[in-house]
Design a protein around this motif. Structure first.
Motif, PDB file in Angstrom:
ATOM      1  N   ASN A   4      42.600  22.437  57.866  1.00 43.31           N
ATOM      2  CA  ASN A   4      41.880  21.243  57.030  1.00 43.31           C
ATOM      3  C   ASN A   4      40.897  21.871  56.329  1.00 43.31           C
ATOM      4  O   ASN A   4      39.952  22.099  56.969  1.00 43.31           O
ATOM      5  N   VAL A   5      41.052  21.816  54.780  1.00 47.18           N
ATOM      6  CA  VAL A   5      39.764  22.403  54.144  1.00 47.18           C
ATOM      7  C   VAL A   5      39.089  21.261  53.504  1.00 47.18           C
ATOM      8  O   VAL A   5      39.804  20.380  52.827  1.00 47.18           O
ATOM      9  N   CYS A   6      37.995  21.112  53.613  1.00 43.61           N
ATOM     10  CA  CYS A   6      37.121  20.123  53.261  1.00 43.61           C
ATOM     11  C   CYS A   6      36.744  20.302  51.819  1.00 43.61           C
ATOM     12  O   CYS A   6      36.326  21.451  51.114  1.00 43.61           O
ATOM     13  N   THR A   7      37.025  19.172  51.058  1.00 40.85           N
ATOM     14  CA  THR A   7      36.847  19.532  49.661  1.00 40.85           C
ATOM     15  C   THR A   7      36.086  18.313  48.994  1.00 40.85           C
ATOM     16  O   THR A   7      36.035  17.779  47.959  1.00 40.85           O
ATOM     17  N   ASN A   8      35.208  17.627  49.890  1.00 40.24           N
ATOM     18  CA  ASN A   8      34.290  16.643  49.514  1.00 40.24           C
ATOM     19  C   ASN A   8      33.004  17.448  48.672  1.00 40.24           C
ATOM     20  O   ASN A   8      33.031  18.700  48.705  1.00 40.24           O
ATOM     21  N   LEU A   9      32.323  16.697  48.278  1.00 38.02           N
ATOM     22  CA  LEU A   9      31.308  17.195  47.179  1.00 38.02           C
ATOM     23  C   LEU A   9      30.391  18.441  47.532  1.00 38.02           C
ATOM     24  O   LEU A   9      30.554  19.391  46.981  1.00 38.02           O
ATOM     25  N   PRO A  10      29.827  18.308  48.767  1.00 33.30           N
ATOM     26  CA  PRO A  10      29.113  19.535  49.263  1.00 33.30           C
ATOM     27  C   PRO A  10      29.983  20.581  49.183  1.00 33.30           C
ATOM     28  O   PRO A  10      29.481  21.919  48.716  1.00 33.30           O
ATOM     29  N   CYS A  11      31.182  20.662  49.818  1.00 35.19           N
ATOM     30  CA  CYS A  11      31.860  21.977  49.875  1.00 35.19           C
ATOM     31  C   CYS A  11      32.352  22.266  48.529  1.00 35.19           C
ATOM     32  O   CYS A  11      32.512  23.426  48.194  1.00 35.19           O
TER      33      CYS A  11
ATOM     34  N   LEU B 147      31.084  21.815  45.899  1.00 28.07           N
ATOM     35  CA  LEU B 147      29.901  22.568  45.096  1.00 28.07           C
ATOM     36  C   LEU B 147      29.827  23.876  45.519  1.00 28.07           C
ATOM     37  O   LEU B 147      29.111  24.726  44.741  1.00 28.07           O
ATOM     38  N   ARG B 148      30.400  24.257  46.597  1.00 27.94           N
ATOM     39  CA  ARG B 148      30.286  25.636  47.219  1.00 27.94           C
ATOM     40  C   ARG B 148      31.742  26.228  47.176  1.00 27.94           C
ATOM     41  O   ARG B 148      32.052  26.920  48.173  1.00 27.94           O
ATOM     42  N   ASP B 149      32.436  25.851  46.280  1.00 25.67           N
ATOM     43  CA  ASP B 149      33.869  26.372  46.169  1.00 25.67           C
ATOM     44  C   ASP B 149      35.022  25.764  47.309  1.00 25.67           C
ATOM     45  O   ASP B 149      35.696  26.840  47.720  1.00 25.67           O
ATOM     46  N   GLY B 150      34.738  24.838  47.824  1.00 26.04           N
ATOM     47  CA  GLY B 150      35.802  24.385  48.717  1.00 26.04           C
ATOM     48  C   GLY B 150      37.158  24.414  48.114  1.00 26.04           C
ATOM     49  O   GLY B 150      38.326  24.688  48.809  1.00 26.04           O
ATOM     50  N   GLU B 151      37.162  24.113  46.763  1.00 23.78           N
ATOM     51  CA  GLU B 151      38.513  23.890  46.035  1.00 23.78           C
ATOM     52  C   GLU B 151      39.226  25.148  45.994  1.00 23.78           C
ATOM     53  O   GLU B 151      40.357  25.576  46.113  1.00 23.78           O
ATOM     54  N   ARG B 152      38.112  26.330  45.653  1.00 24.73           N
ATOM     55  CA  ARG B 152      38.653  27.773  45.660  1.00 24.73           C
ATOM     56  C   ARG B 152      39.182  28.124  46.928  1.00 24.73           C
ATOM     57  O   ARG B 152      40.418  28.875  47.030  1.00 24.73           O
ATOM     58  N   ALA B 153      38.602  27.823  47.980  1.00 26.04           N
ATOM     59  CA  ALA B 153      39.109  28.236  49.247  1.00 26.04           C
ATOM     60  C   ALA B 153      40.383  27.760  49.759  1.00 26.04           C
ATOM     61  O   ALA B 153      41.430  28.412  49.869  1.00 26.04           O
ATOM     62  N   LEU B 154      40.495  26.324  49.305  1.00 23.22           N
ATOM     63  CA  LEU B 154      41.792  25.715  49.446  1.00 23.22           C
ATOM     64  C   LEU B 154      42.964  26.257  48.429  1.00 23.22           C
ATOM     65  O   LEU B 154      44.042  26.557  49.051  1.00 23.22           O
ATOM     66  N   ASP B 155      42.603  26.674  47.404  1.00 22.56           N
ATOM     67  CA  ASP B 155      43.639  27.249  46.276  1.00 22.56           C
ATOM     68  C   ASP B 155      44.042  28.576  46.812  1.00 22.56           C
ATOM     69  O   ASP B 155      45.073  29.009  47.030  1.00 22.56           O
TER      70      ASP B 155
ATOM     71  N   VAL C  43      48.852  23.460  55.578  1.00 20.44           N
ATOM     72  CA  VAL C  43      47.472  23.351  54.585  1.00 20.44           C
ATOM     73  C   VAL C  43      47.190  22.035  54.380  1.00 20.44           C
ATOM     74  O   VAL C  43      47.993  21.209  53.587  1.00 20.44           O
ATOM     75  N   GLN C  44      46.042  21.389  54.510  1.00 17.63           N
ATOM     76  CA  GLN C  44      45.784  19.947  54.133  1.00 17.63           C
ATOM     77  C   GLN C  44      44.360  20.024  53.617  1.00 17.63           C
ATOM     78  O   GLN C  44      43.476  20.719  54.057  1.00 17.63           O
ATOM     79  N   LYS C  45      44.031  19.161  52.591  1.00 22.65           N
ATOM     80  CA  LYS C  45      42.505  18.853  52.376  1.00 22.65           C
ATOM     81  C   LYS C  45      42.090  17.923  53.528  1.00 22.65           C
ATOM     82  O   LYS C  45      42.769  17.162  54.220  1.00 22.65           O
ATOM     83  N   SER C  46      40.732  17.809  53.534  1.00 21.77           N
ATOM     84  CA  SER C  46      40.142  16.898  54.409  1.00 21.77           C
ATOM     85  C   SER C  46      38.952  16.457  53.746  1.00 21.77           C
ATOM     86  O   SER C  46      38.101  16.691  52.880  1.00 21.77           O
ATOM     87  N   GLU C  47      38.459  15.158  54.313  1.00 27.76           N
ATOM     88  CA  GLU C  47      37.248  14.542  53.918  1.00 27.76           C
ATOM     89  C   GLU C  47      36.194  15.461  54.740  1.00 27.76           C
ATOM     90  O   GLU C  47      36.334  16.180  55.480  1.00 27.76           O
ATOM     91  N   CYS C  48      34.914  15.118  54.357  1.00 30.18           N
ATOM     92  CA  CYS C  48      33.497  15.768  55.018  1.00 30.18           C
ATOM     93  C   CYS C  48      33.750  16.039  56.262  1.00 30.18           C
ATOM     94  O   CYS C  48      34.051  15.101  57.187  1.00 30.18           O
ATOM     95  N   LEU C  49      33.503  17.094  57.003  1.00 23.87           N
ATOM     96  CA  LEU C  49      33.751  17.235  58.254  1.00 23.87           C
ATOM     97  C   LEU C  49      32.546  17.483  59.195  1.00 23.87           C
ATOM     98  O   LEU C  49      32.467  17.853  60.105  1.00 23.87           O
TER      99      LEU C  49
ATOM    100  N   ASP D 157      27.175  24.405  56.171  1.00 25.74           N
ATOM    101  CA  ASP D 157      28.020  25.660  56.224  1.00 25.74           C
ATOM    102  C   ASP D 157      29.135  25.751  55.226  1.00 25.74           C
ATOM    103  O   ASP D 157      30.192  26.529  55.243  1.00 25.74           O
ATOM    104  N   ALA D 158      28.956  24.894  54.061  1.00 26.05           N
ATOM    105  CA  ALA D 158      30.188  24.879  53.138  1.00 26.05           C
ATOM    106  C   ALA D 158      30.524  26.081  52.613  1.00 26.05           C
ATOM    107  O   ALA D 158      29.515  27.092  52.259  1.00 26.05           O
ATOM    108  N   PRO D 159      31.757  26.494  52.201  1.00 21.62           N
ATOM    109  CA  PRO D 159      32.864  25.389  52.320  1.00 21.62           C
ATOM    110  C   PRO D 159      33.330  25.853  53.685  1.00 21.62           C
ATOM    111  O   PRO D 159      33.387  27.011  54.303  1.00 21.62           O
ATOM    112  N   VAL D 160      33.951  24.632  54.446  1.00 21.80           N
ATOM    113  CA  VAL D 160      34.337  24.768  55.954  1.00 21.80           C
ATOM    114  C   VAL D 160      35.531  24.237  56.032  1.00 21.80           C
ATOM    115  O   VAL D 160      36.385  23.628  55.102  1.00 21.80           O
ATOM    116  N   MET D 161      36.263  24.743  57.189  1.00 22.48           N
ATOM    117  CA  MET D 161      37.639  24.502  57.515  1.00 22.48           C
ATOM    118  C   MET D 161      37.838  24.015  58.706  1.00 22.48           C
ATOM    119  O   MET D 161      37.195  24.878  59.736  1.00 22.48           O
ATOM    120  N   LEU D 162      38.819  23.017  59.097  1.00 22.55           N
ATOM    121  CA  LEU D 162      39.052  22.869  60.698  1.00 22.55           C
ATOM    122  C   LEU D 162      40.334  23.406  61.034  1.00 22.55           C
ATOM    123  O   LEU D 162      41.226  23.175  60.412  1.00 22.55           O
TER     124      LEU D 162
END
Ligand code: FES
Length: 174
Positions: A90-97, A99-107, A128-134, A139-144
């Protein structure tokens, strides 16, 4: 006649019912519905996901409407509504993540594994799934991983290293 796999994946075994009863006993008798999250976790541990049939079985057991159980299953993304791979990422794509490339990590993860977001690899290893704030925005971007292990600062290199480690761990031992 062959058993319907969905029906099989909703049947409550005696040991599951004992586990349910243990959870229900933690609450006053008129509040057995409070055990719904624990019961759904037991179902997921047994079957790997919570099917609609399982939701109905839990609802019956707890004496609550199936829609109320479904609302719980769909509210928390730790409950799988369909089978997932051995490793759920689960890759967090909420705002703080974000802003630190969470979407890029997911991609990067999707490209590396050749799956769409929400998909599972053909070998059944990774979902692979998106997730809400973890709750680890610093520590952004984070993954669970599998709803348990948090991995931080997910650069492309760290994503690649994680995939390699998990794939190796999944190899049968010789
Ligand atoms: S926004 Fe990603 S952990 Fe909070």
């Amino acid at each position: 006649m062959k058993d319907d796999p969905k029906a099989a994946a909703s049947r409550l075994s005696e040991s599951m019912k004992q586990d349910f009863a243990r959870e229900v006993a933690k609450y006053p008798p008129d509040q057995r519905q409070s055990a719904v999250m624990a019961c759904l976790a037991i179902v997921q541990k047994e079957f790997g996901y919570v099917s609609q049939e399982s939701e109905i079985a839990v609802a019956d057991y707890l004496g609550m409407p199936p829609i109320a159980v479904h609302e719980v299953t769909t509210f928390y993304n730790m409950y799988n509504q369909q089978p997932v791979g051995k490793f759920k990422l689960n890759v967090c794509t909420n705002l703080p993540c974000q802003l630190r490339d969470g979407e890029r990590a997911l991609d990067h993860l999707c490209k590396r594994l050749h799956v769409e977001e929400g998909g599972t690899t053909a070998d059944g290893l990774f979902t692979v799934q998106k997730s809400e704030c973890l709750g680890a925005c610093a520590d952004a971007p984070v993954m669970l991983v599998n709803d348990r292990q948090m991995v931080s600062f997910m650069s492309n290199d760290r994503v690649d290293a994680l995939i390699d480690t998990l794939a190796t761990a999944a190899q049968p031992t010789k």
